[in-house]
Write an enzyme that holds these catalytic residues in place. Structure first.
Site, PDB file in Angstrom:
ATOM      1  N   LYS A   4     -38.617 -68.109  -3.002  1.00 57.23           N
ATOM      2  CA  LYS A   4     -38.087 -68.491  -1.902  1.00 57.23           C
ATOM      3  C   LYS A   4     -39.389 -69.187  -0.912  1.00 57.23           C
ATOM      4  CE  LYS A   4     -34.162 -66.944  -2.756  1.00 57.23           C
ATOM      5  NZ  LYS A   4     -33.164 -67.805  -2.984  1.00 57.23           N
TER       6      LYS A   4
ATOM      7  N   ARG B  31     -34.877 -59.290   1.490  1.00 57.28           N
ATOM      8  CA  ARG B  31     -35.558 -60.053   2.228  1.00 57.28           C
ATOM      9  C   ARG B  31     -35.492 -59.725   3.522  1.00 57.28           C
ATOM     10  NH1 ARG B  31     -33.336 -64.647   2.975  1.00 57.28           N
ATOM     11  NH2 ARG B  31     -31.442 -64.240   1.903  1.00 57.28           N
TER      12      ARG B  31
ATOM     13  N   CYS C 158     -23.657 -65.250  -2.703  1.00 59.26           N
ATOM     14  CA  CYS C 158     -22.196 -65.815  -2.504  1.00 59.26           C
ATOM     15  C   CYS C 158     -21.838 -66.645  -3.743  1.00 59.26           C
ATOM     16  CB  CYS C 158     -22.421 -66.976  -1.273  1.00 59.26           C
ATOM     17  SG  CYS C 158     -22.436 -65.915   0.212  1.00 59.26           S
TER      18      CYS C 158
END
Ligand code: GTP
Ligand code: SPV
Ligand code: MN
Length: 601
Positions: free
Chosen positions: A225, A86, A269
């Site tokens: 997104k 991104r 993460c």
């Protein structure tokens, strides 16, 4: 509007799920008149269409066939080496005023931006096929479900959208013919994959996305997104729900007591890994099931928060995925998977750093160059990804299609922090929990271009994804809390704390079940905890650590809070809030004062 000049392609009846809504048709014709494609391909999402597009992609080297014995129906795509993640610096929120986009977003003026993008799109699809993808986000019978259309000149986008969304006829039907119905218009063109002409632009007021110059993941799969988070969060505030960068999982005890939790961790993460967790042997009889691995849409029903996963597949980080770290993902990606930017072993299998077994003696790396274990470069790009249907996840939750969603007992925030932040703690109440989310920080990862490993504030893991003013977003979270008579408890976790030797203190992955178990115990009112300045902290005996090979000193260290580190953390919270200027809700500023005061007690 006149009929579009371009021919329908292909002519044999594949790819002809034409939208019936005139507003959609008008818009498609308008984009076709601008981009001047040779053909229009109305995608229907059928198997036949998919096979046709795969065959075309193989012919044009958009895809490389993997060894079909080892990974049936699976293919490799290599994106341009300048286009592998991104691009936050080229992502814009184009609200009428800069204030609406707020201090954390790149803003550009809508009219000027439309004009700039139109100039770039003019004739951009000449000699190419324009695909029109109808898609649905959310289960068919959910009140939260949204419809989008993506126009693209990339077959790779079509193939991915078919896995990631509910694509085709189902979306066309659900939208119906009401000219005023709500639907998202997304336009994507590869242009010449030039980073200087790469813009991901959102026009929340128009429910519109325009993305140019990239062919990679979150830049171009506009459902994800762009719609589900940036436009989604904007709509969510207006319509009083939440669009979040969260996994959703179910956790069931051997006695059949089931809870659902939602967790926001920044990109790369650990959401996918946590959502597909397999409990260690000691937790025999416990079951973790996946509702979603990246995005949660949540609404209030009867004073409780309910979540749906708007997606239909997983676009997950490949490196580090193994039978040891994530067996469910390994099973899911063992067939019917699109791989992006992994290495190609000589036997035609996909390979990446962290895969089980020995590395191949020779492979072709993600750039298409020769690679051996002696090479300095990575064989797979650190942000290489799999695209795989959620149906192929052996741990898929049975209620994933439930329109009302699943009731959320706990919300977890978490970042990648080498220091300061303990393994887990619980907020005192909802506003304090919102503060934990608002002050989250994490070391940056390869999921976005730019430096890796730099600690930055990433509130609710939404820094790159909140489609409006972050101060208003925080206020929206506080307001949602007021409507919850039975709110989820809010926790913070950190799997990534390191000891003095630079090693992770916590084994992570399946062992995160031990933390999840404590969280569930807290929800059930049975888990022990000590009051600390930052929140409720488990002491080592509150966590079930039976059969875990871990040093007692490590446990104390990972559960501990260092007052000096926290003074620095408090200063960083202040600095972050100050950087947002006047948009911060008073209530969160007060939370910071109270936190500081608790350290003085
Ligand atoms: P996005 O798809 O970018 O939103 O990422 P994600 O949050 O779903 O992250 P994912 O689960 O794919 O994990 C990213 C990286 O973190 C991988 O390299 C994992 O190996 C690593 N990781 C995940 N969980 C843990 C954990 O519990 N401990 C440690 N040390 N690493 C983990
Ligand atoms: C993320 O970066 O958070 C992702 C991958 O989930 S992408 O779809 O590329 O944004
Ligand atoms: Mn993500």
């Amino acid at each position: 509007m006149k009929n579009p000049a371009p021919a329908i392609f292909p002519p044999n009846g594949i790819g002809d799920a034409r939208p019936t809504n005139q507003a959609v048709l008008d818009w498609v014709h308008e984009i076709a008149a601008l981009t001047e494609p040779e053909n229009i391909f109305w995608c229907d999402g059928s198997d036949r269409e998919n096979e046709f597009l795969i065959a075309e992609s193989l012919k044009q080297n958009v895809l490389i066939k993997l060894n079909q014995k080892k990974v049936p129906h699976s293919y490799l795509h290599r994106s341009d080496p300048n286009d592998v993640a991104r691009v936050e610096q080229f992502t814009f929120v184009c609200t009428p005023t800069k204030e609406e986009a707020g201090p954390t977003n790149n803003w550009s003026e809508p009219k000027e931006t439309y004009a700039k993008l139109r100039a770039l799109l003019k004739g951009a699809m000449r000699g190419r096929t324009m695909f029109v993808i109808p898609y649905m986000m959310g289960p068919p019978d959910s009140p939260l479900t949204k419809i989008g259309f993506e126009i693209t000149d990339s077959k790779y986008v079509v193939l991915n959208m078919r896995i990631m969304t509910r694509m085709g006829e189902i979306a066309v039907k659900r939208l119906g013919n009401d000219p005023n119905a709500e639907w998202n218009r997304g336009t994507h063109s590869l242009l010449d994959i030039n980073p200087e002409r790469r813009f991901i632009c959102h026009f929340p007021q128009d429910n519109t996305i325009i993305s140019v110059g990239s062919g990679y993941g979150g830049n171009v799969l506009l459902s994800k997104k762009c719609l589900a988070l940036r436009i989604g969060s904007y709509l969510a505030r207006k319509q009083a729900w939440l669009a979040e960068h969260m996994l959703i999982l179910g956790v069931e005890s051997p006695e059949g007591n089931k809870h659902y939790v939602a967790a926001a961790f920044p990109s790369a993460c650990g959401k996918t890994n946590f959502a597909m967790l397999i409990p260690p042997k000691h937790f025999e009889g416990w079951k973790v099931t996946t509702v979603g691995d990246d995005i949660a849409w949540m609404q209030v029903r009867d004073g409780r928060l309910y979540a749906i996963n708007p997606e239909n597949g997983y676009f997950g980080v490949v490196p580090g995925t193994s039978y040891k770290s994530n067996p469910n993902a390994m099973q899911a990606i063992s067939h019917d998977t699109l791989y992006t930017n992994v290495a190609l072993a000589d036997d035609g299998d996909a390979w990446w750093e962290g895969k089980d077994g020995d590395p191949p003696q020779h492979a072709i790396d993600w750039r298409g160059n020769d690679w051996t274990p002696a090479s300095k470069e990575k064989a797979a790009h650190p942000n290489s990804r799999f695209t795989t249907p959620m149906r192929d996840n052996p741990a898929l939750d049975p209620d994933v299609e439930k329109g009302e969603g699943v009731p959320i007992s706990a919300i977890i925030f978490g970042g990648r922090r080498s220091d300061t932040v303990p393994l887990v703690y619980e907020s005192f109440n909802w506003p304090h929990g919102v503060y934990l989310g608002a002050t989250m920080a994490s070391e940056t990862t390869a999921a976005a271009t730019g430096a890796v490993g730099r600690v930055r504030r990433d509130p609710m893991a939404m820094l790159p994804f909140c489609g409006y003013n972050i101060g208003d977003y925080f206020q929206h979270w506080l307001d949602m809390g007021k409507r919850l008579t039975n709110p989820p408890l809010i926790f913070n976790v950190n799997w990534f704390r390191k000891g003095v030797n630079g090693q992770f203190l916590w084994p992570g992955f399946g062992e995160n079940m031990r933390v999840l178990k404590w969280i569930i115990d807290r929800c059930d009112g049975t888990g022990g905890a000590l009051k600390s300045p930052i929140g409720w902290l488990p002491s080592p005996h509150d966590l079930d650590l039976v059969e875990l090979d871990i040093d007692h000193k490590c446990v104390a260290e990972i559960l501990g809070i260092d007052h000096e580190e926290w003074q620095r953390e408090l200063a960083a919270h202040k600095e972050f809030f100050d950087s947002l200027g006047g948009v911060m809700p008073e209530q969160l500023l007060e939370q910071r004062e109270q936190l500081a005061a608790r350290f003085m007690e």
